[in-house]
Design a protein around this motif. Structure first.
Motif, mmCIF file in Angstrom:
data_model
loop_
_atom_site.group_PDB
_atom_site.id
_atom_site.type_symbol
_atom_site.label_atom_id
_atom_site.label_comp_id
_atom_site.label_asym_id
_atom_site.label_seq_id
_atom_site.Cartn_x
_atom_site.Cartn_y
_atom_site.Cartn_z
ATOM 1 N N GLY A 1 43.643 37.763 44.787
ATOM 2 C CA GLY A 1 42.410 37.181 44.271
ATOM 3 C C GLY A 1 41.150 37.846 44.767
ATOM 4 O O GLY A 1 40.049 37.303 44.578
ATOM 5 N N GLN A 2 41.257 39.003 45.392
ATOM 6 C CA GLN A 2 40.071 39.689 45.908
ATOM 7 C C GLN A 2 39.089 40.052 44.791
ATOM 8 O O GLN A 2 39.490 40.490 43.710
ATOM 9 C CB GLN A 2 40.476 40.961 46.645
ATOM 10 N N SER A 3 37.796 39.889 45.073
ATOM 11 C CA SER A 3 36.768 40.212 44.079
ATOM 12 C C SER A 3 36.702 41.715 43.817
ATOM 13 O O SER A 3 36.299 42.138 42.725
ATOM 14 C CB SER A 3 35.406 39.686 44.536
ATOM 15 N N HIS A 4 37.077 42.525 44.807
ATOM 16 C CA HIS A 4 37.194 43.969 44.561
ATOM 17 C C HIS A 4 38.537 44.217 43.891
ATOM 18 O O HIS A 4 39.592 43.939 44.473
ATOM 19 C CB HIS A 4 37.094 44.758 45.869
ATOM 20 N N GLN A 5 38.511 44.719 42.685
ATOM 21 C CA GLN A 5 39.718 44.819 41.877
ATOM 22 C C GLN A 5 40.539 46.075 42.140
ATOM 23 O O GLN A 5 41.753 46.091 41.904
ATOM 24 C CB GLN A 5 39.354 44.773 40.390
ATOM 25 N N HIS A 6 39.891 47.120 42.634
ATOM 26 C CA HIS A 6 40.603 48.401 42.769
ATOM 27 C C HIS A 6 41.323 48.438 44.118
ATOM 28 O O HIS A 6 40.916 49.122 45.057
ATOM 29 C CB HIS A 6 39.610 49.561 42.640
ATOM 30 N N ILE A 7 42.419 47.673 44.204
ATOM 31 C CA ILE A 7 43.171 47.571 45.449
ATOM 32 C C ILE A 7 44.662 47.747 45.179
ATOM 33 O O ILE A 7 45.132 47.586 44.049
ATOM 34 C CB ILE A 7 42.969 46.203 46.150
ATOM 35 N N ASP A 55 50.841 35.821 57.989
ATOM 36 C CA ASP A 55 50.640 34.376 58.127
ATOM 37 C C ASP A 55 49.156 34.011 58.152
ATOM 38 O O ASP A 55 48.805 32.839 58.304
ATOM 39 C CB ASP A 55 51.352 33.813 59.365
ATOM 40 N N ASP A 56 48.303 34.998 57.990
ATOM 41 C CA ASP A 56 46.864 34.770 57.908
ATOM 42 C C ASP A 56 46.399 34.897 56.460
ATOM 43 O O ASP A 56 47.172 35.241 55.569
ATOM 44 C CB ASP A 56 46.113 35.777 58.787
ATOM 45 N N TYR A 57 45.104 34.669 56.238
ATOM 46 C CA TYR A 57 44.555 34.861 54.898
ATOM 47 C C TYR A 57 43.073 35.211 55.021
ATOM 48 O O TYR A 57 42.495 35.131 56.122
ATOM 49 C CB TYR A 57 44.775 33.640 54.007
ATOM 50 N N VAL A 58 42.473 35.636 53.922
ATOM 51 C CA VAL A 58 41.103 36.144 53.969
ATOM 52 C C VAL A 58 40.280 35.527 52.840
ATOM 53 O O VAL A 58 40.828 34.966 51.892
ATOM 54 C CB VAL A 58 41.080 37.686 53.860
ATOM 55 N N THR A 59 38.955 35.650 52.956
ATOM 56 C CA THR A 59 38.078 35.147 51.899
ATOM 57 C C THR A 59 38.141 36.071 50.690
ATOM 58 O O THR A 59 38.529 37.240 50.781
ATOM 59 C CB THR A 59 36.621 35.050 52.379
ATOM 60 N N GLU A 60 37.713 35.553 49.571
ATOM 61 C CA GLU A 60 37.790 36.281 48.300
ATOM 62 C C GLU A 60 36.962 37.558 48.299
ATOM 63 O O GLU A 60 37.317 38.542 47.664
ATOM 64 C CB GLU A 60 37.327 35.350 47.168
ATOM 65 N N THR A 61 35.844 37.551 49.020
ATOM 66 C CA THR A 61 34.919 38.692 48.965
ATOM 67 C C THR A 61 35.028 39.623 50.168
ATOM 68 O O THR A 61 34.208 40.532 50.318
ATOM 69 C CB THR A 61 33.468 38.180 48.865
ATOM 70 N N MET A 62 36.020 39.416 51.023
ATOM 71 C CA MET A 62 36.114 40.192 52.260
ATOM 72 C C MET A 62 36.076 41.690 51.998
ATOM 73 O O MET A 62 35.224 42.417 52.537
ATOM 74 C CB MET A 62 37.388 39.839 53.024
ATOM 75 N N PHE A 63 36.981 42.187 51.208
ATOM 76 C CA PHE A 63 37.096 43.641 51.067
ATOM 77 C C PHE A 63 35.995 44.236 50.191
ATOM 78 O O PHE A 63 35.597 45.379 50.389
ATOM 79 C CB PHE A 63 38.493 44.008 50.574
#
Length: 333
Positions: free
Chosen positions: A30-36, A96-104
């Motif tokens: 779900g990252q806002s940066h799509q090119h991953i 086992d962790d997670y990140v915010t949508e806009t992190m990367f």
């Protein structure tokens, strides 16, 4: 002509995390940066982790690259992912962790805006209900762009987690996580920082570190000596780096990572013979580097005396340790 956005490879080592993996992967697809690309490395899991990985790989074939290998440990799994990553930048997320949508997206913008090969974000610890239990600010009181030559105190002050950072891929051209050791982040990440001219940071708490209630209680053993070995490896690289003249910061790094981090581990070693054997190794480490007790008590991190800001029990342990009060230490433990 529109330029192609930079690609980020996010490496996720997986080992027996069936209860947490879906939330981690959801936060990445779900990252806002799509090119991953999300390089998921199953490191010999014995639970349902592989089935979960395959479900996500089938659902998001354009984003997830799934691999499975025999168990080799965290360093080996990360290196496996690095060897297969095709991105311009590298990130690491524990499964086992997670990140915010806009992190990367934000960290990539900062990397390109400031030509920084390493970008750092803040961390917050969360419980299994998502409640924040602790906020860990990484570099307070500094701008988003950090000139390392002018602000080299960062070298001894920053926490060397791999997972709250974005790295330019070329930092790993000749470097990998050391296999078969604990505290591999302390061993490698400072070496990567020493290859940088500029760092960038965001004060946003993008990385969510899960404090698990079901994890097996750690057994603290001689493996803690790997902390001192990690510092020794960094020292060798430091001497060949462009910053080799900055002796004060090297000494502060030795104190923070080699003394304080080691003591934080040592405080949980229950076996007396192991405890005192490791304590002797620390004494040798300090003697060889001419680190005196007053240097440790006077050590400042981000301009504040470090000892004063420790929790009371840990502070008492450290004071007793340096006072040589073995009998009282045993009672405290």
């Amino acid at each position: 002509m529109t330029s192609i956005p930079s690609k980020i490879s996010i490496i996720v080592p997986v080992y027996n995390v069936e209860n947490y993996l879906a939330k981690c992967l959801d936060s990445l697809v779900g990252q806002s940066h799509q090119h991953i690309e999300i390089v998921v490395v199953n490191d010999g899991s014995k639970d349902q982790s592989e089935q979960i990985i395959q479900q996500y790989a089938q659902k998001y074939p354009e984003k997830i690259k799934a691999f499975s290998k025999i168990n080799g440990g965290l360093s080996d799994a990360r290196n496996f992912g690095l060897d297969r990553a095709t991105g311009d930048y590298i990130g690491f997320v524990d499964s086992d962790d997670y990140v915010t949508e806009t992190m990367f997206e934000e960290m990539l913008q900062l990397a390109e805006k400031h030509q920084a090969k390493m970008v750092i974000c803040n961390i917050q610890k969360v419980d299994q209900n998502g409640k924040i239990t602790q906020k860990l600010t990484q570099i307070p009181n500094m701008s988003e762009k950090i000139d390392l030559e002018k602000n080299f105190s960062v070298f001894s002050d920053v926490s060397y987690f791999a997972c709250n950072k974005l790295f330019k891929k070329d930092l790993f051209e000749h470097r990998r996580f050391k296999k078969g050791i604990h505290f591999e982040d302390i061993q490698l990440i400072p070496q990567l920082l020493l290859q940088c001219d500029t760092l960038a940071q965001t004060q946003n708490f993008h990385y969510q570190y899960l404090e698990r209630t079901d994890s097996i209680t750690k057994t603290h053993t001689e493996k803690g000596l790997d902390i001192l070995k990690a510092v020794e490896d960094v020292e060798q690289f430091f001497e060949k780096s462009p910053y080799s003249d900055k002796r004060k910061e090297l000494k502060n790094f030795q104190i923070f990572e080699g003394v304080y981090s080691f003591l934080a581990y040592l405080a949980f070693v229950k076996d007396p013979e192991t405890f005192y054997g490791m304590a002797d190794k620390l004494s040798i480490f300090m003697k060889e580097r001419k680190i005196k007790i007053k240097d440790i008590f006077n050590y400042s991190r981000f301009g504040k005396n470090y000892l004063l800001y420790l929790p009371l029990k840990k502070k008492i342990f450290y004071l007793l340790f340096f006072a040589g009060q073995k009998r009282l230490i045993k009672k405290l433990m």
